[in-house]
Motif scaffolding. Structure first.
Motif, mmCIF file in Angstrom:
data_model
loop_
_atom_site.group_PDB
_atom_site.id
_atom_site.type_symbol
_atom_site.label_atom_id
_atom_site.label_comp_id
_atom_site.label_asym_id
_atom_site.label_seq_id
_atom_site.Cartn_x
_atom_site.Cartn_y
_atom_site.Cartn_z
ATOM 1 N N UNK A 132 -7.616 -6.972 -13.346
ATOM 2 C CA UNK A 132 -8.743 -6.202 -12.823
ATOM 3 C C UNK A 132 -9.738 -7.160 -12.180
ATOM 4 N N UNK A 133 -10.298 -6.746 -11.062
ATOM 5 C CA UNK A 133 -11.341 -7.545 -10.413
ATOM 6 C C UNK A 133 -10.837 -8.574 -9.418
ATOM 7 N N UNK A 134 -9.508 -8.798 -9.385
ATOM 8 C CA UNK A 134 -8.952 -9.783 -8.447
ATOM 9 C C UNK A 134 -8.961 -9.222 -7.023
ATOM 10 N N UNK A 135 -9.495 -9.992 -6.086
ATOM 11 C CA UNK A 135 -9.512 -9.533 -4.694
ATOM 12 C C UNK A 135 -8.112 -9.665 -4.093
ATOM 13 N N UNK A 136 -7.587 -8.581 -3.574
ATOM 14 C CA UNK A 136 -6.231 -8.588 -3.044
ATOM 15 C C UNK A 136 -6.065 -7.506 -1.984
ATOM 16 N N UNK A 137 -4.949 -7.579 -1.263
ATOM 17 C CA UNK A 137 -4.526 -6.486 -0.402
ATOM 18 C C UNK A 137 -3.009 -6.506 -0.331
ATOM 19 N N UNK A 138 -2.431 -5.457 0.231
ATOM 20 C CA UNK A 138 -0.973 -5.322 0.220
ATOM 21 C C UNK A 138 -0.499 -4.793 1.557
ATOM 22 N N UNK A 139 0.626 -5.314 2.022
ATOM 23 C CA UNK A 139 1.169 -4.811 3.286
ATOM 24 C C UNK A 139 2.685 -4.695 3.228
ATOM 25 N N UNK A 140 3.179 -3.510 3.554
ATOM 26 C CA UNK A 140 4.627 -3.302 3.637
ATOM 27 C C UNK A 140 5.097 -3.461 5.084
ATOM 28 N N UNK A 141 4.219 -3.886 5.970
ATOM 29 C CA UNK A 141 4.590 -4.143 7.356
ATOM 30 C C UNK A 141 4.274 -2.976 8.265
ATOM 31 N N UNK A 142 4.211 -3.293 9.547
ATOM 32 C CA UNK A 142 3.820 -2.284 10.523
ATOM 33 C C UNK A 142 4.969 -1.316 10.800
ATOM 34 N N UNK A 143 6.174 -1.873 10.839
ATOM 35 C CA UNK A 143 7.323 -1.043 11.187
ATOM 36 C C UNK A 143 8.391 -1.051 10.104
ATOM 37 N N UNK A 144 9.151 0.017 10.054
ATOM 38 C CA UNK A 144 10.242 0.158 9.084
ATOM 39 C C UNK A 144 9.837 -0.192 7.660
ATOM 40 N N UNK A 145 8.718 0.350 7.177
ATOM 41 C CA UNK A 145 8.303 0.022 5.816
ATOM 42 C C UNK A 145 9.308 0.545 4.803
ATOM 43 N N UNK A 146 9.528 -0.233 3.767
ATOM 44 C CA UNK A 146 10.415 0.201 2.698
ATOM 45 C C UNK A 146 9.926 -0.416 1.385
ATOM 46 N N UNK A 147 9.425 0.415 0.521
ATOM 47 C CA UNK A 147 8.946 -0.031 -0.791
ATOM 48 C C UNK A 147 9.317 1.019 -1.815
ATOM 49 N N UNK A 148 9.903 0.571 -2.894
ATOM 50 C CA UNK A 148 10.092 1.429 -4.056
ATOM 51 C C UNK A 148 9.599 0.616 -5.229
ATOM 52 N N UNK A 149 8.450 0.993 -5.799
ATOM 53 C CA UNK A 149 7.869 0.191 -6.870
ATOM 54 C C UNK A 149 7.340 1.088 -7.972
ATOM 55 N N UNK A 150 7.569 0.621 -9.195
ATOM 56 C CA UNK A 150 7.004 1.323 -10.352
ATOM 57 C C UNK A 150 5.577 0.809 -10.536
ATOM 58 N N UNK A 151 4.638 1.733 -10.726
ATOM 59 C CA UNK A 151 3.243 1.368 -10.968
ATOM 60 C C UNK A 151 2.925 1.697 -12.419
ATOM 61 N N UNK A 152 2.281 0.773 -13.080
ATOM 62 C CA UNK A 152 1.991 0.934 -14.505
ATOM 63 C C UNK A 152 0.477 0.916 -14.695
ATOM 64 N N UNK A 153 -0.036 1.861 -15.436
ATOM 65 C CA UNK A 153 -1.488 1.995 -15.604
ATOM 66 C C UNK A 153 -1.872 2.179 -17.062
#
Ligand code: KMT
Ligand code: NI
Length: 179
Positions: A132-153
């Motif tokens: 928590x609190x860490x400065x970050x960003x995320x990019x799957x790319x401009x074209x042909x994005x493909x991400x399958x990720x489990x998110x845990x909260x």
């Protein structure tokens, strides 16, 4: 297999142990889990969560995490540009951001402030837990994005992004995914 890049230093590291140590020194948890189940683009969240329950359950119990879901971005995704924009601006969260990549890829960028910006190419089998609190960003790319990720909260409300407004991500927008 993850690749760590520090663009300003022209450094790339793909040895998992070295990546683990680099992140550990910054209080970010990085691990790799065996990941050999393949899913269709339209696979249900339940199927994906179920396939990794043996790894997920003990991890979640230990960390006190209560919910998990799946983020799936692919050629069927509508409004990708809007989804991309949401992740692409530098932000923080009030709880840990934990992602386990079951397929596809994306770049996680980190701004630790007292050192050059670095990124991690996350791919199948990579698990990252960003405090928590860490400065970050995320990019799957401009074209042909493909991400399958489990998110845990702990609680999904803790995931809401708080944008820093730094626009730092713009300075790195020309970076291409390492091959
Ligand atoms: C976030 O908040 O940065 C994300 O959820 C990133 C995308 S999940 C692969
Ligand atoms: Ni985030």
């Amino acid at each position: 297999m993850a690749i760590l890049s520090i663009p300003e230093k022209n450094i790339q590291i793909s040895n998992p142990k070295e990546i683990h140590n680099f992140f550990e020194a910054r209080n970010i948890f990085f691990d790799q889990w065996k990941c050999d189940v393949l899913f269709e683009d339209n696979a249900s969240q339940e199927d994906i969560l179920q396939a990794y329950a043996n790894d997920l359950d003990p991890f979640m119990k230990k960390g006190g995490y209560l919910t998990a879901d799946v983020i799936s971005i692919n050629k069927l995704t509508e409004n990708y540009d809007a989804i991309r924009a949401k992740f692409l601006a530098e932000h923080t969260h009030s709880e840990d951001e934990i992602r386990f990549f079951v397929d596809g890829q994306g770049l996680f960028w980190f701004n630790m402030e007292n050192e050059p910006v670095f990124n991690l190419l996350c791919q199948k089998g990579d698990l990252i837990s960003v405090p928590a609190g860490t400065k970050h960003w995320f990019d799957a790319g401009e074209e042909n994005p493909f991400v399958k990720a489990i998110r845990i909260f702990i609680d999904m409300s803790g995931w809401v992004p708080e944008y820093t407004g730094s626009k730092l991500e713009v300075a790195f927008s020309g970076f291409s995914f390492p091959a």
